[in-house]
Design an enzyme around this catalytic site. Structure first.
Site, PDB file in Angstrom:
ATOM      1  N   ASP A 101       0.019  -4.026   6.201  1.00 12.15           N
ATOM      2  CA  ASP A 101      -0.675  -3.586   7.413  1.00 12.15           C
ATOM      3  C   ASP A 101      -2.118  -4.080   7.449  1.00 12.15           C
ATOM      4  O   ASP A 101      -2.973  -3.446   8.068  1.00 12.15           O
ATOM      5  CB  ASP A 101      -0.667  -2.050   7.501  1.00 12.15           C
ATOM      6  CG  ASP A 101       0.722  -1.485   7.773  1.00 12.15           C
ATOM      7  OD1 ASP A 101       1.669  -2.266   7.977  1.00 12.15           O
ATOM      8  OD2 ASP A 101       0.860  -0.247   7.768  1.00 12.15           O
ATOM      9  N   HIS A 148       0.850  -1.208   0.000  1.00 15.12           N
ATOM     10  CA  HIS A 148       0.000   0.000   0.000  1.00 15.12           C
ATOM     11  C   HIS A 148       0.874   1.242   0.000  1.00 15.12           C
ATOM     12  O   HIS A 148       2.103   1.137   0.067  1.00 15.12           O
ATOM     13  CB  HIS A 148      -1.013  -0.015   1.145  1.00 15.12           C
ATOM     14  CG  HIS A 148      -0.424   0.065   2.532  1.00 15.12           C
ATOM     15  ND1 HIS A 148       0.371  -0.925   3.068  1.00 15.12           N
ATOM     16  CD2 HIS A 148      -0.527   1.019   3.487  1.00 15.12           C
ATOM     17  CE1 HIS A 148       0.712  -0.587   4.300  1.00 15.12           C
ATOM     18  NE2 HIS A 148       0.201   0.597   4.581  1.00 15.12           N
ATOM     19  N   HIS A 166       5.019  -4.898  10.544  1.00 15.97           N
ATOM     20  CA  HIS A 166       5.403  -4.204  11.780  1.00 15.97           C
ATOM     21  C   HIS A 166       5.600  -5.191  12.930  1.00 15.97           C
ATOM     22  O   HIS A 166       4.925  -6.220  12.999  1.00 15.97           O
ATOM     23  CB  HIS A 166       4.325  -3.194  12.198  1.00 15.97           C
ATOM     24  CG  HIS A 166       4.237  -1.996  11.315  1.00 15.97           C
ATOM     25  ND1 HIS A 166       5.025  -0.880  11.504  1.00 15.97           N
ATOM     26  CD2 HIS A 166       3.471  -1.746  10.239  1.00 15.97           C
ATOM     27  CE1 HIS A 166       4.723   0.026  10.567  1.00 15.97           C
ATOM     28  NE2 HIS A 166       3.783  -0.473   9.784  1.00 15.97           N
ATOM     29  N   ASP A 198       5.834   4.511   5.172  1.00 18.90           N
ATOM     30  CA  ASP A 198       6.690   3.506   5.808  1.00 18.90           C
ATOM     31  C   ASP A 198       6.685   2.179   5.042  1.00 18.90           C
ATOM     32  O   ASP A 198       7.238   1.177   5.507  1.00 18.90           O
ATOM     33  CB  ASP A 198       6.288   3.295   7.282  1.00 18.90           C
ATOM     34  CG  ASP A 198       4.886   2.768   7.442  1.00 18.90           C
ATOM     35  OD1 ASP A 198       3.970   3.278   6.769  1.00 18.90           O
ATOM     36  OD2 ASP A 198       4.693   1.825   8.238  1.00 18.90           O
ATOM     37  N   HIS A 199       6.078   2.187   3.849  1.00 22.46           N
ATOM     38  CA  HIS A 199       6.087   0.983   2.989  1.00 22.46           C
ATOM     39  C   HIS A 199       6.705   1.261   1.614  1.00 22.46           C
ATOM     40  O   HIS A 199       7.114   0.333   0.929  1.00 22.46           O
ATOM     41  CB  HIS A 199       4.668   0.409   2.855  1.00 22.46           C
ATOM     42  CG  HIS A 199       4.127  -0.030   4.175  1.00 22.46           C
ATOM     43  ND1 HIS A 199       4.035  -1.344   4.551  1.00 22.46           N
ATOM     44  CD2 HIS A 199       3.724   0.696   5.252  1.00 22.46           C
ATOM     45  CE1 HIS A 199       3.584  -1.410   5.796  1.00 22.46           C
ATOM     46  NE2 HIS A 199       3.383  -0.176   6.243  1.00 22.46           N
ATOM     47  N   HIS A 210      -7.289  -1.200   5.864  1.00 24.41           N
ATOM     48  CA  HIS A 210      -6.295  -0.239   6.364  1.00 24.41           C
ATOM     49  C   HIS A 210      -6.245   0.962   5.417  1.00 24.41           C
ATOM     50  O   HIS A 210      -6.265   2.110   5.853  1.00 24.41           O
ATOM     51  CB  HIS A 210      -4.943  -0.934   6.456  1.00 24.41           C
ATOM     52  CG  HIS A 210      -3.810  -0.083   6.916  1.00 24.41           C
ATOM     53  ND1 HIS A 210      -3.727   0.434   8.185  1.00 24.41           N
ATOM     54  CD2 HIS A 210      -2.701   0.349   6.259  1.00 24.41           C
ATOM     55  CE1 HIS A 210      -2.609   1.143   8.294  1.00 24.41           C
ATOM     56  NE2 HIS A 210      -1.971   1.115   7.141  1.00 24.41           N
ATOM     57  N   HIS A 259       1.429   3.893   1.998  1.00 28.25           N
ATOM     58  CA  HIS A 259       1.953   4.643   3.145  1.00 28.25           C
ATOM     59  C   HIS A 259       3.481   4.763   3.082  1.00 28.25           C
ATOM     60  O   HIS A 259       4.171   3.848   2.627  1.00 28.25           O
ATOM     61  CB  HIS A 259       1.541   3.978   4.459  1.00 28.25           C
ATOM     62  CG  HIS A 259       0.114   4.253   4.829  1.00 28.25           C
ATOM     63  ND1 HIS A 259      -0.600   3.474   5.705  1.00 28.25           N
ATOM     64  CD2 HIS A 259      -0.732   5.245   4.428  1.00 28.25           C
ATOM     65  CE1 HIS A 259      -1.825   3.973   5.842  1.00 28.25           C
ATOM     66  NE2 HIS A 259      -1.934   5.041   5.071  1.00 28.25           N
TER      67      HIS A 259
HETATM   68 FE    FE Z   1       2.808   0.584   8.099  1.00 32.97          FE
HETATM   69 ZN    ZN Z   2       0.185   1.519   6.620  1.00 30.69          ZN
END
Ligand code: FE
Ligand code: ZN
Length: 253
Positions: free
Chosen positions: A131, A54, A169, A58-59, A112, A56
């Protein structure tokens, strides 16, 4: 072939699928580029593809730098075409493809985020689920409804029981405490908590989990469980109502 777990940022995991013979590798959800480039350099590996679950930060944070340094192709969800820069291969629900001899199947799992996908690999008997599903938890509902996330989790529940669950995570220990509050009499959960505690005390990742363990311990997958329903005062509610209540309590915990 093996899966290398590279810790990144505060609590992210980046997964590198390495073919030791050809030295080719595929990265999943590179939160940042540096730890991946370091690993590639140390081990003399090529990076051929970047898979994103996805959009985001942090990905996908490492996407641009990894692509420019290695020429790797980005594979991501059609739903995220407008918000993940530089996609080379757009994929959608049920797409199947082979990269470096590794089989992947895309499963669309909104909840998410609206575009979230997960990658099931029969080669590894593994699910790379970003996530959507966490060990003993599930992703927060940022863009979608509880009903969508509930449906997405049903798709994951239908995978083979021995599927290795690679979530993005390290939330397991925190999730275990919450799960124990929802499901206090679950013996399998108590054992899992002990196991997780030991792993974290030794600074080891708790990932991958196994789907069978998640089915036995993850309250978000156990919405039909009588003991959980009794504990929540929702004995006669629908599974979706139970899920929604557990998600709400987690958000407020
Ligand atoms: Fe994440
Ligand atoms: Zn995420």
């Amino acid at each position: 072939m093996k899966v290398i777990i590279i810790p990144a940022l505060k609590d992210n995991y980046i997964f590198l699928l390495v073919d030791k013979q050809t030295k080719n590798s595929i990265v999943i959800d590179p939160a940042e580029s540096k730890p991946v480039l370091d690993y590639l350099n140390i081990h003399g590996l090529n990076l051929t593809h970047i898979l994103n679950t996805h959009h985001h930060g942090d990905h996908i944070g490492g996407n641009a730098e990894l692509k420019s340094q290695t020429g790797a192709k980005i594979v991501a969800s059609s739903y995220d075409n407008h918000r993940i820069p530089g996609i080379d291969k757009i994929v959608t629900d049920n797409d199947e493809f082979i990269l470096n001899g590794i089989n992947f199947k895309v499963i669309y799992t909104p909840g998410h985020t609206l575009g979230h996908i997960v990658f099931y690999s029969s080669t590894f008997k593994a699910l790379f689920c970003g996530d959507t599903l966490f060990s003993l938890g599930c992703g927060r509902l940022f863009e979608d409804t509880a009903a969508q996330m509930f449906n997405s989790l049903q798709k994951i529940k239908a995978l083979p029981n021995d599927t290795a669950i690679y979530c993005a995570h390290e939330y397991s220990l925190n999730n275990a405490r919450f799960a124990t509050y929802i499901d206090p009499y679950n013996v399998a959960l108590k054992e899992k908590l002990d196991n997780l505690t030991e792993l974290r005390n030794n600074n080891q990742p708790t990932i991958p989990s196994i789907l069978s363990a998640e089915l036995a311990c993850n309250p978000f997958l156990r919405t039909s469980n009588i003991s959980i329903r009794q504990n929540l005062g929702l004995l006669n509610a629908t599974e979706l109502e139970v899920f929604t209540e557990i998600r709400l309590r987690k958000d407020n915990s």
